[in-house]
Design an enzyme around this catalytic site. Structure first.
Site, mmCIF file in Angstrom:
data_model
loop_
_atom_site.group_PDB
_atom_site.id
_atom_site.type_symbol
_atom_site.label_atom_id
_atom_site.label_comp_id
_atom_site.label_asym_id
_atom_site.label_seq_id
_atom_site.Cartn_x
_atom_site.Cartn_y
_atom_site.Cartn_z
ATOM 1 N N LYS A 169 0.857 -1.180 0.165
ATOM 2 C CA LYS A 169 0.136 -0.067 0.003
ATOM 3 C C LYS A 169 1.036 1.169 -0.086
ATOM 4 C CE LYS A 169 -2.201 2.836 3.233
ATOM 5 N NZ LYS A 169 -2.012 3.813 2.263
ATOM 6 N N GLY B 254 6.876 5.181 8.099
ATOM 7 C CA GLY B 254 5.792 6.153 8.095
ATOM 8 C C GLY B 254 6.004 6.728 9.773
ATOM 9 N N THR C 213 1.677 5.927 14.019
ATOM 10 C CA THR C 213 1.216 4.703 13.196
ATOM 11 C C THR C 213 2.089 3.574 13.285
ATOM 12 O OG1 THR C 213 0.855 6.523 11.465
ATOM 13 C CG2 THR C 213 0.383 4.419 10.649
ATOM 14 N N GLU D 88 10.308 1.576 10.334
ATOM 15 C CA GLU D 88 11.158 2.561 10.035
ATOM 16 C C GLU D 88 10.265 4.219 10.304
ATOM 17 O OE1 GLU D 88 14.330 2.557 9.558
ATOM 18 O OE2 GLU D 88 14.209 0.393 8.993
ATOM 19 N N CYS E 181 12.797 12.234 6.278
ATOM 20 C CA CYS E 181 13.000 11.723 7.573
ATOM 21 C C CYS E 181 14.632 11.876 8.143
ATOM 22 C CB CYS E 181 12.664 10.248 7.749
ATOM 23 S SG CYS E 181 13.744 9.123 6.597
ATOM 24 N N GLU F 131 8.561 16.116 16.074
ATOM 25 C CA GLU F 131 8.941 16.156 14.613
ATOM 26 C C GLU F 131 8.012 17.004 13.882
ATOM 27 O OE1 GLU F 131 7.774 12.722 12.140
ATOM 28 O OE2 GLU F 131 9.640 12.650 11.315
HETATM 29 P P1 NDP Z 1 1.899 7.909 7.980
HETATM 30 O O1 NDP Z 1 2.329 7.149 9.445
HETATM 31 O O2 NDP Z 1 0.809 8.821 8.401
HETATM 32 O O3 NDP Z 1 1.695 7.141 7.053
HETATM 33 C C1 NDP Z 1 2.554 6.032 6.469
HETATM 34 C C2 NDP Z 1 1.757 4.926 5.778
HETATM 35 O O4 NDP Z 1 0.896 4.185 6.585
HETATM 36 C C3 NDP Z 1 0.635 5.541 4.748
HETATM 37 O O5 NDP Z 1 0.654 4.593 3.763
HETATM 38 C C4 NDP Z 1 -0.448 5.487 5.287
HETATM 39 O O6 NDP Z 1 -1.875 5.454 4.515
HETATM 40 C C5 NDP Z 1 -0.319 4.320 6.337
HETATM 41 N N1 NDP Z 1 -1.294 3.895 7.358
HETATM 42 C C6 NDP Z 1 -1.776 5.164 8.098
HETATM 43 N N2 NDP Z 1 -2.485 4.595 9.173
HETATM 44 C C7 NDP Z 1 -2.147 3.213 9.253
HETATM 45 C C8 NDP Z 1 -2.943 2.363 9.955
HETATM 46 N N3 NDP Z 1 -3.483 2.652 11.146
HETATM 47 N N4 NDP Z 1 -2.648 1.034 9.625
HETATM 48 C C9 NDP Z 1 -1.544 0.894 8.625
HETATM 49 N N5 NDP Z 1 -1.261 1.951 7.840
HETATM 50 C C10 NDP Z 1 -1.748 2.893 8.029
HETATM 51 O O7 NDP Z 1 3.351 8.606 7.766
HETATM 52 P P2 NDP Z 1 3.306 9.702 6.551
HETATM 53 O O8 NDP Z 1 2.582 9.214 5.118
HETATM 54 O O9 NDP Z 1 2.621 11.097 7.209
HETATM 55 O O10 NDP Z 1 4.853 9.980 6.403
HETATM 56 C C11 NDP Z 1 5.569 10.761 7.106
HETATM 57 C C12 NDP Z 1 6.332 10.174 8.517
HETATM 58 O O11 NDP Z 1 7.122 8.956 7.783
HETATM 59 C C13 NDP Z 1 7.203 11.147 9.077
HETATM 60 O O12 NDP Z 1 7.040 10.808 10.292
HETATM 61 C C14 NDP Z 1 8.379 10.662 8.656
HETATM 62 O O13 NDP Z 1 9.625 10.675 9.681
HETATM 63 C C15 NDP Z 1 8.405 9.078 8.488
HETATM 64 N N6 NDP Z 1 9.489 8.518 7.584
HETATM 65 C C16 NDP Z 1 10.423 7.711 8.102
HETATM 66 C C17 NDP Z 1 11.311 7.243 7.303
HETATM 67 C C18 NDP Z 1 12.431 6.474 7.838
HETATM 68 O O14 NDP Z 1 13.024 5.630 7.043
HETATM 69 N N7 NDP Z 1 12.464 6.036 9.114
HETATM 70 C C19 NDP Z 1 11.471 7.627 5.839
HETATM 71 C C20 NDP Z 1 10.429 8.391 5.468
HETATM 72 C C21 NDP Z 1 9.206 9.062 6.317
HETATM 73 P P3 NDP Z 1 -2.477 6.938 4.396
HETATM 74 O O15 NDP Z 1 -1.503 7.681 3.541
HETATM 75 O O16 NDP Z 1 -3.517 6.631 3.699
HETATM 76 O O17 NDP Z 1 -2.704 7.605 5.659
#
Ligand code: NDP
Length: 486
Positions: free
Chosen positions: A179, A232, A236, A254, A288, A390
């Site tokens: 996804k 993400g 989450t 991550e 990130c 963050e």
């Molecule tokens: P989110 O946690 O909001 O979303 C990440 C993914 O999870 C999306 O596909 C989202 O879908 C999905 N998701 C949301 N809720 C659920 C759930 N309950 N169960 C399963 N999947 C779910 O993160 P963002 O997309 O806002 O990304 C930003 C974040 O990602 C920042 O905190 C950043 O630091 C982190 N990040 C970390 C990295 C690393 O390598 N450590 C690299 C890049 C980013 P939907 O989009 O539909 O909400």
């Protein structure tokens, strides 16, 4: 940009075919540079995920025993197709995410191709261990694919991070239900078209679009998905762990970061300054690994601050296809409002905005886009909310420090532990700080220099497990020890 996807309806990729969601409902997909809806995303649900899992289960017996050379060959065809469609993918990524087009070309699509290439070839070199015992006993370790795995990725580097998970999973012989972020689904959709063209067998990769709480949680909960690789936000990640842990799924998380840049008096000043510009504001600060807390040693504090403010105030914020744009749009209206609310918070916390601090209103068709000035804040305590939470946007704080001990205390003070940069020409000090800083990744005198073989990930609330290189192939395989008495 040419309206190539005008109100286009994306489709799910399940069992080798592109199809509408079971609900037949769609969500709006916004162009962040204009604030207008420009395509529609499947509003998928549990039914689509169930179908994808059934397809993946059916494909697994054959894909898992397909010789790795053959799997590699098929994945390399995807690389060729990404390269053949390079400009189209870069335009789509830039439009979906708001990032400058030159950046999508230079970084996102190049890296998506490299991810597939790296793991398609890496799998050919992946070996397992043997352990001999003195009394004529031999142990050898098998590393078998896991089965059906779930990959869930965020919006900031859409195709880059999506493929960073899918590529090792597929190369290792797993079947995948993936996804992408609902906020930036376009390049994952285009990838599904390329997978069909590359002849990836039916059901090996399935891409289900839609909302996190519907599609993401259905993937996390599904009993036949035995591992979840997630990138993400930390909240989450915690939610996913809560659901997946009692089912004993393998988990790679991550998560977020609040990365420190530590700049000592004895740094190469110009190099530190120019790299800090990039590490602060690349991709609108939505990486990130961006450094959002900049600690500068007292002896060069004022000189660095003044030069940094001068350069940042000249950075052009513009629409993504403007070749002069240093920053494009942030990803969504909601995210823009979140970042602006943090800028408001910094004022309430007593910070001084040295440059930036405002939404940018462009002219014409971009007047409703989501643009924010790159912002530098001074005068905050290391432990205030602005310096602990963050923000994930073009906002950094600068803080002076006197001693190594003091800066390490401040750098290590957050709940996060993803990455740090250290600037010094003193090698001993660089090693000492790298040792004492509690992060998964430390860059000394550089930033975002990536060798895909290295372990990638964070400590504390920045995640669990490591991606990259053989770490990723180990995650996507199950070790089984076979012990033989000779
Ligand atoms: P989110 O946690 O909001 O979303 C990440 C993914 O999870 C999306 O596909 C989202 O879908 C999905 N998701 C949301 N809720 C659920 C759930 N309950 N169960 C399963 N999947 C779910 O993160 P963002 O997309 O806002 O990304 C930003 C974040 O990602 C920042 O905190 C950043 O630091 C982190 N990040 C970390 C990295 C690393 O390598 N450590 C690299 C890049 C980013 P939907 O989009 O539909 O909400």
């Amino acid at each position: 940009m040419v309206q190539i996807f005008s109100m286009f309806k994306l489709q799910n990729y399940i069992n080798g075919t592109l199809q509408a969601p079971a609900s037949n409902e769609y969500l709006d997909n916004f162009d962040p540079s204009t604030g207008k809806v420009y395509s529609l995303i499947p509003d998928s649900d549990e039914r689509d995920v169930n179908q994808a899992v059934e397809a993946a289960k059916a494909a697994f017996p054959s894909w898992s025993v397909t010789p790795k050379e053959k799997r590699s060959e098929i994945i390399l065809k995807i690389v060729d197709l990404i390269n053949a469609n390079y400009d189209k993918l870069a335009e789509a990524e830039s439009r979906d995410n708001g990032k400058p087009l030159w950046l999508a070309k230079k970084v996102d699509i190049a890296r998506a191709a490299s991810n597939f290439h790296f793991f398609a070839t890496g799998i050919l070199h992946f070996a397992s261990e043997a352990h001999m015992m003195e009394d004529r006993v031999i142990n050898y370790t098998r590393r078998d694919p896991l089965g059906v795995v779930g990959c869930i990725s965020p919006w900031n580097l859409p195709l880059y991070l999506f493929t960073w998970k899918i590529a090792p999973a597929l190369a290792a012989g797993n079947c995948v239900v993936a996804k992408p972020s609902e906020v930036t689904p376009m390049t994952a959709y285009l990838l599904s078209e390329l997978c069909v063209e590359a002849g990836l067998p039916m059901g090996v990769l399935n891409i289900v679009h839609g909302l996190g709480p519907k599609v993401g949680s259905s993937i996390t909960e599904h009993d036949d998905i035995c591992a979840i690789s997630f990138t993400g936000g930390t909240a989450t990640g915690a939610q996913i762990a809560k659901v997946a842990a009692p089912k004993f799924k393998k988990l790679s998380l991550e998560l977020g970061g609040k990365n420190p840049n530590i700049i000592f008096d004895d740094c190469d000043f110009d190099k530190a300054l120019n790299t800090t510009l990039a590490s602060s504001f690349a991709n609108q600060g939505q990486i990130c690994l961006c450094g959002s807390r900049i600690f500068i040693q007292r002896g060069i504090y004022e000189k660095f601050r003044d030069a940094f403010v001068e350069k940042v105030s000249r950075r052009k914020v513009s629409y993504p296809t403007d070749p002069e744009a240093k920053l494009g749009a942030v990803v969504s209206k909601g995210h823009m409002e979140k970042v602006l609310s943090y800028i408001q918070l910094t004022k309430e916390e007593g910070g001084t905005i040295l440059t930036g601090g405002n939404q940018v209103h462009l002219e014409g068709e971009h007047s409703e886009g989501y643009y924010i000035e790159p912002t530098i804040i001074e005068g905050l305590s290391y432990d205030c909310r602005t310096n602990q939470e963050e923000i994930f946007g073009p906002v950094v704080t600068i803080t002076p420090f006197d001693t190594e001990e003091e800066v390490l205390m401040m750098a290590n003070s957050t709940q996060y532990g993803l990455a740090a940069t250290v600037w010094t020409e003193n090698l001993t000090k660089a090693h000492r700080v790298a040792n004492d800083i509690h992060m998964g990744i430390v860059w000394v005198n550089c930033w975002l220099v990536r060798d895909l073989r290295t372990p990638f990930g964070g400590v504390k609330n920045s995640g669990v497990g490591r991606e990259g290189g053989f770490e990723a192939l180990k995650f996507f395989t199950e070790p089984k020890n076979v012990c033989i008495s000779l």
